[in-house]
Design a protein around this motif. Structure first.
Motif, PDB file in Angstrom:
ATOM      1  N   SER A   1     -50.247  70.777  59.097  1.00 51.95           N
ATOM      2  CA  SER A   1     -48.718  70.391  58.899  1.00 51.95           C
ATOM      3  C   SER A   1     -47.155  71.634  59.364  1.00 51.95           C
ATOM      4  N   LYS A   2     -47.529  72.213  58.920  1.00 52.71           N
ATOM      5  CA  LYS A   2     -46.590  73.559  59.560  1.00 52.71           C
ATOM      6  C   LYS A   2     -46.577  73.194  61.074  1.00 52.71           C
ATOM      7  N   PHE A   3     -47.691  73.511  61.865  1.00 49.65           N
ATOM      8  CA  PHE A   3     -47.473  73.052  63.131  1.00 49.65           C
ATOM      9  C   PHE A   3     -46.496  71.299  63.157  1.00 49.65           C
ATOM     10  N   ALA A   4     -47.434  70.740  62.907  1.00 50.68           N
ATOM     11  CA  ALA A   4     -46.563  69.570  62.768  1.00 50.68           C
ATOM     12  C   ALA A   4     -45.091  68.856  62.310  1.00 50.68           C
ATOM     13  N   GLU A   5     -44.756  69.944  61.703  1.00 50.31           N
ATOM     14  CA  GLU A   5     -43.063  70.196  61.175  1.00 50.31           C
ATOM     15  C   GLU A   5     -42.229  70.957  62.559  1.00 50.31           C
ATOM     16  N   TYR A   6     -42.869  71.807  63.005  1.00 57.12           N
ATOM     17  CA  TYR A   6     -42.149  72.134  64.157  1.00 57.12           C
ATOM     18  C   TYR A   6     -42.407  71.655  65.323  1.00 57.12           C
ATOM     19  N   ILE A   7     -43.589  70.730  65.535  1.00 55.91           N
ATOM     20  CA  ILE A   7     -43.297  69.712  67.030  1.00 55.91           C
ATOM     21  C   ILE A   7     -42.038  69.131  66.802  1.00 55.91           C
ATOM     22  N   GLN A   8     -42.289  68.368  65.482  1.00 63.90           N
ATOM     23  CA  GLN A   8     -41.068  67.208  65.502  1.00 63.90           C
ATOM     24  C   GLN A   8     -39.628  67.613  64.995  1.00 63.90           C
ATOM     25  N   LYS A   9     -39.492  69.176  65.064  1.00 64.38           N
ATOM     26  CA  LYS A   9     -38.159  69.670  65.131  1.00 64.38           C
ATOM     27  C   LYS A   9     -37.683  70.105  66.846  1.00 64.38           C
ATOM     28  N   LEU A  10     -39.200  70.251  67.518  1.00 63.11           N
ATOM     29  CA  LEU A  10     -37.892  70.587  68.398  1.00 63.11           C
ATOM     30  C   LEU A  10     -37.672  69.044  68.874  1.00 63.11           C
ATOM     31  N   GLN A  11     -39.013  68.048  68.869  1.00 64.54           N
ATOM     32  CA  GLN A  11     -38.475  66.550  69.397  1.00 64.54           C
ATOM     33  C   GLN A  11     -37.003  65.406  68.830  1.00 64.54           C
ATOM     34  N   LYS A  12     -36.408  66.952  67.672  1.00 63.86           N
ATOM     35  CA  LYS A  12     -35.120  66.225  67.515  1.00 63.86           C
ATOM     36  C   LYS A  12     -34.387  66.403  68.149  1.00 63.86           C
ATOM     37  N   ALA A  13     -34.096  67.929  68.590  1.00 65.14           N
ATOM     38  CA  ALA A  13     -33.340  68.832  68.777  1.00 65.14           C
ATOM     39  C   ALA A  13     -32.674  68.320  69.977  1.00 65.14           C
ATOM     40  N   SER A  14     -31.350  68.858  70.264  1.00 61.87           N
ATOM     41  CA  SER A  14     -31.234  67.803  71.375  1.00 61.87           C
ATOM     42  C   SER A  14     -31.327  69.502  72.395  1.00 61.87           C
ATOM     43  N   PRO A  15     -31.469  69.251  73.947  1.00 62.87           N
ATOM     44  CA  PRO A  15     -31.595  70.344  74.831  1.00 62.87           C
ATOM     45  C   PRO A  15     -30.078  70.994  74.656  1.00 62.87           C
ATOM     46  N   ILE A  16     -30.618  71.642  75.529  1.00 64.19           N
ATOM     47  CA  ILE A  16     -29.272  73.360  75.782  1.00 64.19           C
ATOM     48  C   ILE A  16     -29.967  73.899  76.843  1.00 64.19           C
ATOM     49  N   ILE A  17     -29.116  73.565  78.433  1.00 66.13           N
ATOM     50  CA  ILE A  17     -28.670  74.124  79.262  1.00 66.13           C
ATOM     51  C   ILE A  17     -28.419  75.050  79.605  1.00 66.13           C
ATOM     52  N   GLU A  18     -29.374  76.370  80.067  1.00 61.23           N
ATOM     53  CA  GLU A  18     -28.102  77.287  80.404  1.00 61.23           C
ATOM     54  C   GLU A  18     -28.187  77.926  81.409  1.00 61.23           C
ATOM     55  N   PHE A  19     -27.252  78.195  82.208  1.00 54.85           N
ATOM     56  CA  PHE A  19     -26.760  78.656  84.005  1.00 54.85           C
ATOM     57  C   PHE A  19     -27.143  80.517  83.465  1.00 54.85           C
ATOM     58  N   HIS A  20     -27.017  80.683  84.516  1.00 55.14           N
ATOM     59  CA  HIS A  20     -27.407  82.431  84.454  1.00 55.14           C
ATOM     60  C   HIS A  20     -27.636  82.579  86.167  1.00 55.14           C
ATOM     61  N   ILE A  21     -26.022  82.668  86.127  1.00 51.99           N
ATOM     62  CA  ILE A  21     -25.938  83.900  88.190  1.00 51.99           C
ATOM     63  C   ILE A  21     -26.013  85.015  88.423  1.00 51.99           C
ATOM     64  N   GLN A  22     -26.324  85.717  89.134  1.00 54.72           N
ATOM     65  CA  GLN A  22     -25.859  86.509  89.080  1.00 54.72           C
ATOM     66  C   GLN A  22     -25.421  87.227  91.121  1.00 54.72           C
ATOM     67  N   ASN A  23     -24.547  87.768  91.401  1.00 50.39           N
ATOM     68  CA  ASN A  23     -24.055  87.545  93.109  1.00 50.39           C
ATOM     69  C   ASN A  23     -24.710  89.181  93.332  1.00 50.39           C
ATOM     70  N   TYR A  24     -25.114  89.950  93.881  1.00 53.54           N
ATOM     71  CA  TYR A  24     -25.056  90.972  95.051  1.00 53.54           C
ATOM     72  C   TYR A  24     -25.153  91.515  95.848  1.00 53.54           C
ATOM     73  N   HIS A  25     -25.845  92.514  96.329  1.00 57.71           N
ATOM     74  CA  HIS A  25     -25.021  92.647  97.990  1.00 57.71           C
ATOM     75  C   HIS A  25     -25.607  94.399  97.603  1.00 57.71           C
ATOM     76  N   TYR A  26     -26.539  94.531  99.741  1.00 55.27           N
ATOM     77  CA  TYR A  26     -27.879  96.040  99.644  1.00 55.27           C
ATOM     78  C   TYR A  26     -26.309  96.945 100.445  1.00 55.27           C
ATOM     79  N   GLU A  27     -26.437  98.485  99.717  1.00 54.52           N
ATOM     80  CA  GLU A  27     -26.274  98.933 100.624  1.00 54.52           C
ATOM     81  C   GLU A  27     -26.728 100.439 100.665  1.00 54.52           C
ATOM     82  N   THR A  28     -26.768 100.322 102.203  1.00 58.13           N
ATOM     83  CA  THR A  28     -27.635 101.417 102.580  1.00 58.13           C
ATOM     84  C   THR A  28     -27.340 102.672 102.780  1.00 58.13           C
TER      85      THR A  28
END
Length: 115
Positions: free
Chosen positions: A61-88
């Protein structure tokens, strides 16, 4: 497999070997060493990731509640970027060089999905 897991596995094997020797020789020192190795082995097993997964079992029953909570939640997209270069880096003697990654910028953004 981590170094810790391998070392505790060897301790468990050592415990079994010492158990056989203590059984054959009836020596208290071997028995104590075996018990110590076996205790360390069990301690590691109780602190391992698989054990933590197995102790997090929920009722149906707790598992079913957890799945329903996930299905009702609004999705959120997270973006992460990182710029880098190499130094010798070149050393004075000319024989050694070292290349390292240098982070120049990073950013994060969260975009809620609606509609």
């Amino acid at each position: 497999v981590g170094c810790k897991a391998i070392s505790f596995w060897f301790l468990g094997v050592a415990g079994v070997v010492l158990m056989l020797f203590s059984w054959l020789r009836q020596d208290v020192r071997f028995l104590m060493a075996r018990l110590l190795c076996y205790f360390l082995y069990l301690t590691d097993m109780c602190c391992s990731k698989p054990c933590s997964y197995l102790t997090n079992i929920q009722s149906e029953s707790k598992f079913a509640e957890y799945i329903q909570k996930l299905q009702k939640a609004s999705p959120i997209i997270e973006f992460h970027i990182q710029n880098y270069h190499y130094e010798t880096e070149h050393h004075k003697n000319g024989k050694r060089t070292r290349t390292r990654r240098v982070k120049t910028h990073s950013a994060s953004a969260t975009v809620p999905m609606t509609g």
